[in-house]
Design an enzyme around this catalytic site. Structure first.
Site: not given
Length: 331
Positions: A62, A94
């Site tokens: 990811r 994030n």
């Protein structure tokens, strides 16, 4: 002028137009002379980290995706914020990036730099690309040649992340447009989504589908009902926001094509997952990957290789960071 000159000129012009300078400079054997054992060094560090916690695999994968989709594959996602500037990693999109992904790159970087010949010769961006390949292969997925030669970016801002990452509630149209902006096709989109086969998600990312959907049952009708009830048990309405569950309820720690079989059964965790099957434009691709793991693996390798070419920094555009979290000091 010879008869061969015009055709040679056309060939050179074609190459200039079709190959970006950064893509042209990437190569599988980029560190053959400067750090010949870089791949085995990184793989050893990744394997050791994976043995400590499985989260290493989805977290690293990811991290690579989030890095490449914002400013390109330049490890800018790893830079820490300074007192006067917030970096990419502090953008709300994030904040859910697991620390184990960052730690994997840090440990691999330390292992590479412990070899005198390799010290400060290999970029953090390339180490992240190699580590991504390794976690895929070590969890049962395909191994593949990684193109190398990226430099680390010198810029990372919180604002730059906005509108550059797909959200769980995106439907196919938005996903397709976002991926197309990076030169990725519909097949690439469906193949890369298959990384969710080893993914995990915080409950809050999909809670609307099981509690607040605009339907009589308050559950998204495209969601398999027994699976939805199971999700409600694992993620009660007022669950701790840090609570996370596996995205593949069948083989969560194996990189395989089960993700697509789950979509056929209405077990896509995100709207963005399930829309790949509910939308006729991508359903045939899902069905192909569900029935043929080799077809999925081949498409995934092609797609992640293309992903790794996005916005690559070379020449004077970047640097090889001594510390992946901090820009090099200007001497």
């Amino acid at each position: 002028m010879s008869s061969q000159t015009p055709s040679l000129f056309c060939l050179l012009l074609f190459l200039l137009l079709t190959l970006s300078p950064s893509h042209a400079q990437l190569g599988v054997g980029y560190y053959h002379n400067s750090c010949p054992d870089v791949e085995s060094i990184v793989k050893s560090a990744v394997k050791q980290k994976l043995e400590q916690t499985f989260v290493t695999a989805p977290a690293t994968l990811r991290l690579f995706f989030h890095d490449c989709f914002v400013r390109g594959c330049d490890a800018s996602v790893m830079l820490a914020s300074s007192w006067n500037k917030s970096a990419e990693k502090d953008n709300p999109d994030n904040l859910s990036l697991a620390g184990d992904g960052f730690d994997t790159v840090m440990k691999a970087k330390a292992a590479v730099d412990s070899v005198p010949q390799c010290r400060n010769k290999v970029s953090c961006a390339d180490i992240l690309a190699l580590a991504t390949r390794d976690v895929i292969a070590l969890t049962g997925g395909p191994s593949y040649a990684v193109e190398l030669g990226r430099l680390d970016g010198r810029t990372s801002t919180r604002a730059s992340v906005r509108h550059h990452l797909p959200h769980p509630d995106f439907k196919l149209g938005k996903l397709k447009a976002m991926f197309a902006s990076h030169g990725l096709t519909l097949t690439d989109l469906v193949a890369l989504s298959g990384a969710h086969t080893i993914g995990f998600s915080h409950c809050i990312r999909f809670s609307k589908r099981i509690y607040k959907f605009k339907s009589k049952s308050r559950i998204d009708p495209t969601l398999n009902l027994p699976y939805a009830r199971q999700l409600q048990q694992m993620c009660p309405e007022n669950v701790d926001p840090r609570m996370a569950i596996e995205m593949d309820p069948s083989t969560p720690q194996i990189f395989d094509n089960m993700y697509y079989i789950n979509l056929q059964q209405g077990k896509g965790l995100f709207t963005s997952d399930q829309s790949l099957f509910t939308n006729a434009r991508s359903r045939n691709i899902v069905n192909l990957f569900a029935s043929n793991n080799t077809a999925f693996e081949e498409a995934f390798v092609a797609a992640i290789t293309k992903l790794g070419r996005i916005g690559v920094k070379t020449g004077k555009q970047g640097e090889i960071r001594n510390d992946c979290f901090v820009l090099n000091k200007i001497s």
